[in-house]
Design a protein around this motif. Structure first.
Motif, PDB file in Angstrom:
ATOM      1  N   LEU A  46      -5.315   9.749   2.478  1.00 13.28           N
ATOM      2  CA  LEU A  46      -5.388   9.323   1.081  1.00 13.28           C
ATOM      3  C   LEU A  46      -5.818   7.863   0.991  1.00 13.28           C
ATOM      4  O   LEU A  46      -6.696   7.500   0.189  1.00 13.28           O
ATOM      5  N   ALA A  47      -5.205   7.002   1.809  1.00 15.09           N
ATOM      6  CA  ALA A  47      -5.546   5.580   1.794  1.00 15.09           C
ATOM      7  C   ALA A  47      -6.989   5.363   2.242  1.00 15.09           C
ATOM      8  O   ALA A  47      -7.716   4.541   1.679  1.00 15.09           O
ATOM      9  N   LEU A  68      -9.729   5.830  -0.322  1.00 13.32           N
ATOM     10  CA  LEU A  68      -9.856   4.806  -1.347  1.00 13.32           C
ATOM     11  C   LEU A  68     -10.971   3.809  -1.030  1.00 13.32           C
ATOM     12  O   LEU A  68     -11.430   3.079  -1.905  1.00 13.32           O
ATOM     13  N   ALA A  75      -3.607   0.631  -5.428  1.00 10.18           N
ATOM     14  CA  ALA A  75      -3.752   0.671  -3.967  1.00 10.18           C
ATOM     15  C   ALA A  75      -5.162   0.257  -3.566  1.00 10.18           C
ATOM     16  O   ALA A  75      -5.358  -0.465  -2.585  1.00 10.18           O
ATOM     17  N   LYS A  76      -6.145   0.710  -4.352  1.00  9.13           N
ATOM     18  CA  LYS A  76      -7.535   0.354  -4.055  1.00  9.13           C
ATOM     19  C   LYS A  76      -7.768  -1.138  -4.250  1.00  9.13           C
ATOM     20  O   LYS A  76      -8.452  -1.788  -3.456  1.00  9.13           O
ATOM     21  N   GLY A  84       1.837   6.864  -6.763  1.00 13.18           N
ATOM     22  CA  GLY A  84       0.643   7.531  -7.267  1.00 13.18           C
ATOM     23  C   GLY A  84      -0.330   6.592  -7.949  1.00 13.18           C
ATOM     24  O   GLY A  84      -1.258   7.032  -8.648  1.00 13.18           O
ATOM     25  N   LEU A 142       0.831  -1.203   0.000  1.00 14.98           N
ATOM     26  CA  LEU A 142       0.000   0.000   0.000  1.00 14.98           C
ATOM     27  C   LEU A 142       0.865   1.252   0.000  1.00 14.98           C
ATOM     28  O   LEU A 142       0.605   2.204  -0.751  1.00 14.98           O
ATOM     29  N   LEU A 168       1.033   3.957  -3.109  1.00 17.25           N
ATOM     30  CA  LEU A 168       0.671   5.360  -2.866  1.00 17.25           C
ATOM     31  C   LEU A 168       1.826   6.286  -3.218  1.00 17.25           C
ATOM     32  O   LEU A 168       1.617   7.386  -3.739  1.00 17.25           O
ATOM     33  N   GLU A 169       3.043   5.870  -2.906  1.00 19.97           N
ATOM     34  CA  GLU A 169       4.215   6.680  -3.259  1.00 19.97           C
ATOM     35  C   GLU A 169       4.360   6.812  -4.777  1.00 19.97           C
ATOM     36  O   GLU A 169       4.821   7.834  -5.287  1.00 19.97           O
ATOM     37  N   MET A 225      -0.362  10.177   4.219  1.00 16.21           N
ATOM     38  CA  MET A 225      -0.921   9.136   3.361  1.00 16.21           C
ATOM     39  C   MET A 225      -2.117   8.432   3.998  1.00 16.21           C
ATOM     40  O   MET A 225      -2.839   7.705   3.312  1.00 16.21           O
ATOM     41  N   LEU A 262      -3.234   4.925  -7.509  1.00 12.40           N
ATOM     42  CA  LEU A 262      -4.382   4.838  -6.617  1.00 12.40           C
ATOM     43  C   LEU A 262      -5.263   3.626  -6.937  1.00 12.40           C
ATOM     44  O   LEU A 262      -5.831   3.010  -6.029  1.00 12.40           O
TER      45      LEU A 262
END
Length: 466
Positions: free
Chosen positions: A65-66, A69, A39-40, A34, A27, A31-32, A62, A36
């Motif tokens: 941001l996480a 998602l 990550a989702k 970008g 994850l 995220l680093e 982060m 998304l």
């Protein structure tokens, strides 16, 4: 063969510990980068509790941001598993409506626990935006004193009437189940909402459909009151292996239940507090110790350490006052660390077992006097064994029988003293209304050091006739 493009297939091959580490690592990497969508996707097959742990392991920027998602339903579930400090940080970052949607869907007890950690201004704002029913439920819990059954209970339960048939009760359960925290225990109330009995779901579904609830329920209901201490609630659930226990007010009206998941949190919290106190005042407040500010941690720890530092100077003063005997028998000084260290360890052991016994009610039937006598005898037995070995060892090292006997005899006396002190002082603290856990290992060690040195030099003067 594993499908590398299918995160669900990949994750199934890992243990729970490996899965949590993998999710957190991947994850963060996604995220680093970008990515998304990636990550989702990695979060789709993961349980809410594991997602919460993964989010907690991310850098603060982060975490929001996480969390964004997740779908709305997932977000509500995951949020309840997050640490309070992360919940608070997310509240500060969310848009207003995002916060309301999540907080409004939380269970009342989890919401009340969150509000305890938030600033009053934010709590008031959130309360105003909750739906009327959720606002009323939350205000009810916040009205009870912190640390009581009323504060940690949930009002979301299913109550039945004695006159209902089994069929009618099952219909009611189907209708209310989605808005109830647990349906495995059912509670029977009269027209005034007073608790009259309990019923398990197992007994209900195996009963004849035409039987009434009054015919199959258990009338001797075990319950707690809203002002019952949360530790007592935890002990009760542990003793009877309950999944939940009903909470009643002063008029015996059923107002909520405390579930076993809340009890686990309480036990962990109380155990953590006791361990911090046993460590000599190492307390971190609401946040985890390793999440607390370093300067705040140092400030809390240094106060207790200053007390111990000053107390330890008394030991040095006593040794200085005994310069005359030390000048005549220099070898006595070599055994001071052995005696004080052993005494401190024996005292710390006694205080630990007594404090643990207090917390679990294991020593309630014995009483203070019997516990102290038992520990004194244990100290005598330990001291005799250690003293014999110390006498032989001291004679082997120094070749002076009188000094060896003085060391052995002192170790016996110090062990008895340490055991009595370690077992008696927690009872004294509780009598004075203080936390027995404050009788920590450093405090016991310091007290035994001072008295142990006095015992050692006085016995040496008698045995050596100096």
């Amino acid at each position: 063969m594993t499908d590398r493009n299918n995160p669900s297939s990949t994750l199934q091959n890992f243990s729970r510990r490996e899965l949590r580490n993998l999710v957190r690592t991947q994850l963060l990497a996604l995220l680093e980068q970008g990515d998304l969508q990636g990550a989702k996707a990695i979060l789709v097959p993961v349980q809410p509790a594991d997602i919460a742990e993964a989010i907690e392991g991310l850098p603060e920027p982060m975490q929001v941001l996480a969390f964004r998602l997740l779908s709305k339903g997932e977000a509500i579930e995951v949020y309840e598993y997050l640490d309070h400090s992360v919940q608070e940080a997310l509240v500060q970052e969310f848009k207003r409506q995002d916060v309301i949607d999540i907080v409004d869907k939380m269970s009342p007890d989890d919401r009340a626990r969150l509000f305890d950690e938030l600033p009053a201004k934010i709590v008031n704002r959130l309360l105003e935006q909750l739906s009327p029913s959720e606002r009323q439920a939350t205000a009810l819990l916040l009205g009870y004193e912190t640390g009581t059954a009323g504060r940690i209970m949930t009002p979301e339960l299913i109550s039945l009437k004695e006159g209902m048939t089994v069929t009618q009760a099952l219909e009611r359960i189907r209708y209310l189940a989605k808005n109830t925290e647990t349906i495995y225990y059912l509670y029977v109330t009269d027209a005034a909402r007073r608790l009259t009995g309990t019923l398990s779901l197992r007994d209900l579904v195996t009963a004849d459909p035409q039987e009434t609830i009054g015919e199959i329920m258990t009338r001797d209901a075990i319950c707690v009151h809203t002002d019952t201490d949360q530790e007592e609630v935890a002990r009760l659930i542990q003793r009877y292996d309950f999944l939940a226990v009903p909470v009643v007010d002063r008029e015996q009206r059923l107002v909520g239940i405390v579930t076993v998941d809340d009890v686990i949190d309480i036990i962990q919290q109380e155990t953590t507090e006791d361990i911090y106190a046993l460590g000599g005042g190492v307390q971190s407040g609401g946040d985890g110790y390793f999440q607390s500010n370093l300067f705040s941690v140092a400030r809390k720890r240094v106060v207790w350490l200053f007390v111990l530092l000053i107390t330890n100077t008394v030991t040095g003063t006593i040794i200085k006052a005994e310069e005359d005997i030390l000048q005549k028998v220099v070898t006595l000084a070599a055994f001071i660390p052995l005696l004080t260290g052993t005494g401190g360890n024996v005292g710390a052991q006694s205080s630990t077992v007594v404090i643990r016994g207090m917390n679990t009610d294991e020593i309630r039937a014995l009483g203070p006097a019997q516990v102290i006598i038992r520990e004194a005898l244990a100290g005598l037995l330990l001291g005799s064994m250690l003293g014999t070995v110390a006498t032989i060892w001291a004679f082997f090292l120094q070749g002076n029988l009188s000094v060896a006997i003085a060391v052995g005899a002192s170790l016996v006396a110090i062990s008895v003293l340490a055991s009595v002190s370690g077992s008696a002082l927690p009872f004294l603290f509780r009598l004075l209304g203080l936390d027995p856990a404050l009788m920590s290992a450093p405090f016991i060690t310091t007290a035994v050091d001072v008295l142990g040195v006095l015992i050692y030099f006085n016995l040496a003067r008698v045995i050596l006739r100096v």
